[in-house]
Design an enzyme around this catalytic site. Structure first.
Site, mmCIF file in Angstrom:
data_model
loop_
_atom_site.group_PDB
_atom_site.id
_atom_site.type_symbol
_atom_site.label_atom_id
_atom_site.label_comp_id
_atom_site.label_asym_id
_atom_site.label_seq_id
_atom_site.Cartn_x
_atom_site.Cartn_y
_atom_site.Cartn_z
ATOM 1 C CG ASP A 2 -13.566 60.058 59.093
ATOM 2 O OD1 ASP A 2 -14.132 61.312 59.747
ATOM 3 O OD2 ASP A 2 -12.650 59.327 59.477
ATOM 4 C CG HIS A 62 -25.715 83.991 57.700
ATOM 5 N ND1 HIS A 62 -26.047 82.744 58.261
ATOM 6 C CD2 HIS A 62 -24.586 84.249 57.528
ATOM 7 C CE1 HIS A 62 -24.916 82.108 58.063
ATOM 8 N NE2 HIS A 62 -23.985 83.093 57.628
ATOM 9 C CD GLU A 98 -23.386 78.006 58.697
ATOM 10 O OE1 GLU A 98 -22.476 77.352 59.301
ATOM 11 O OE2 GLU A 98 -22.845 79.073 58.478
HETATM 12 C C1 MEV Z 1 -20.381 81.070 59.219
HETATM 13 O O1 MEV Z 1 -20.453 79.780 59.222
HETATM 14 C C2 MEV Z 1 -18.787 81.161 58.444
HETATM 15 C C3 MEV Z 1 -17.993 82.611 58.724
HETATM 16 O O2 MEV Z 1 -17.891 82.978 59.895
HETATM 17 C C4 MEV Z 1 -16.749 82.566 58.095
HETATM 18 C C5 MEV Z 1 -15.700 83.698 58.063
HETATM 19 O O3 MEV Z 1 -15.852 84.646 59.235
HETATM 20 O O4 MEV Z 1 -14.867 83.779 57.201
HETATM 21 C C6 MEV Z 1 -19.037 83.727 57.724
#
Ligand code: MEV
Length: 430
Positions: free
Chosen positions: A281, A380, A82
């Site tokens: 794990d 992102h 990610e």
């Molecule tokens: C995304 O992988 C994780 C988030 O959704 C965590 C959150 O909302 O606190 C950004």
């Protein structure tokens, strides 16, 4: 018609397996080449790790920088697909550094093995009978793992609960096992299986399950960090406003399971990435974390807490089960995991668990700060845009330029990426 009931797939040679999947999936030979590329591992190594092997699945490995835990610096390997997670952890660790980084602690490496006993007419009596055999039970269990006992671990105690279930009362014995630097599933399961027939003999009941519990409430890792309010400020918001935003975000998560699942998922982004990078794990850690989030206060709650201290700075804590090991399992055989553990420089499973807890806290901080300020998408999107650009065929030189346009236009989509790439190439040939 294609059939999946391939007999003796596990006995087939690698060539035969590739042939079977190639025909079944109508794959190109280039796709088979991709699948069979085992990277840092030899094919024989992966072939011995699991069954029916055809290849390996590489996951990006990044390094989170800036981590300081109990005064010691760490470069933290994170295996995750990610975008933004590694950058976010590094950023949060940089901010925590201003006030000394993370302080951590742990409970010690205690796991519980469960033995389920049914069909006893006097469950409370059976409980007392089992407890009366405590020393014998510990001796039977410890006989199974003299190495663990030699390094100071082994079965240390016995607890017995009478459980009301839809099938009537059950007598559940917990073997309390100090697993030292092992994750412990093998040791604990072997011990539970060895003890089980004796419980049947002493109580007249019948044993069914003999298995470790992933709700590792005696193997907790904890971390705390202070984030100075002035370092939290953004272009648009003051440090105080960001602190308030994070406290609101935390209160929301702690009050609402719908939000809390995502909040805790963000924590696990960091936790799982280090767990995977060190060959541990991650399913055990995932189930332990979420079960703990539900168990500790009788409802699904946040694994972290966020408060404001007397200076107005933000104080974060985390506490979660951390059944990770350094000996046995993939950690001991996977060459990349071994190198990652060496890079981390951790000397015990507990130290590893505490660093992981710090990463989880950092990850949660980063997510809440982003969510409570500009939103998560901007950060992102630039990485996502690069992925989209690459997936429509942009070369390394073209990726950044295509991504830039997509982000600017807020159209991070394949169709637009194709157009932008075509326009870019057309310009070039003019
Ligand atoms: C995304 O992988 C994780 C988030 O959704 C965590 C959150 O909302 O606190 C950004």
């Amino acid at each position: 018609m294609k059939r999946s009931d391939v007999s003796g797939f596990y006995k087939k040679s690698a060539d035969e397996r590739w042939q079977i999947i190639r025909e079944f999936g109508e794959l190109e030979s280039s796709e088979i080449d991709t699948i069979r590329n085992t990277g840092a591992l030899r094919f024989e190594q992966v072939d011995h790790m699991i069954e029916n092997v055809v290849g390996a699945m590489p996951i990006p490995l990044g390094i989170a920088v800036n981590f300081q835990v109990n005064g010691k610096d760490y470069l933290v390997p994170m295996a995750i697909e990610e975008p933004s997670v590694v950058a976010a952890a590094s950023n949060a660790a940089r901010m925590a550094r201003e006030r000394g980084g993370f302080t951590t602690s742990g409970t010690g490496p205690i796991m519980l093995g469960q033995i389920q006993l049914v069909g006893v007419s006097d469950p409370n009596g059976a409980r007392i009978t089992i407890l009366a055999h405590r020393d014998e039970i510990l001796a039977i269990a410890n006989e199974k793992d003299p190495m663990l006992v030699k390094v100071g671990g082994g079965a240390k105690d016995v607890e017995v609960r009478v459980l009301e279930t839809r099938r009537g009362p059950m007598v559940v014995t917990h073997l309390v096992v100090d697993c030292r630097d092992a994750m412990g599933a093998n040791a604990v399961n072997t011990m539970a299986e060895a003890v089980a027939p004796h419980l049947e003999k002493w109580t007249g009941g019948r044993v069914y399950l003999r298995i470790i519990s992933n709700l590792a409430v005696r193997r907790l890792a904890r971390a705390r960090a202070v984030f100075a309010r002035e370092v939290l400020k953004t272009d648009d918001l003051s440090g105080e406003e960001v602190v308030e935003g994070i406290l609101e975000a935390y209160a929301f998560a702690d009050a609402d399971p719908f939000r809390c699942a995502t909040h805790n998922k963000g924590i696990m982004n960091g936790v799982d990435a280090v767990v995977l990078a060190t060959g541990n794990d991650w399913r055990a850690i995932e189930s332990g974390a979420h079960a703990y989030a539900a168990w500790k206060s009788g409802g699904y709650r946040s694994l972290t807490t966020w408060e404001k201290d007397a200076n107005g700075d933000l104080v974060g804590t985390i506490e979660l089960p951390m059944a990770v090991g350094l000996v046995g399992g993939a950690t001991a055989v996977h060459p990349t995991a071994k190198a990652n553990v060496r890079l981390l420089g951790v000397k015990s499973a507990q130290e590893l668990g505490e660093v992981i807890a710090a990463v989880g806290l950092a990850q949660n901080f980063a997510a809440l700060r982003a969510l409570a300020t500009e939103g998560i998408q901007r950060g992102h999107m630039s990485l996502h845009a690069r992925n989209i650009a690459a997936s429509v065929g942009a070369t390394e030189e073209e990726v950044d330029r295509v991504a830039e346009v997509l982000v600017k236009e807020r159209k991070v989509r394949m169709d637009r990426a194709k157009e932008v790439l075509a326009e870019l190439r057309a310009k070039k040939t003019r």
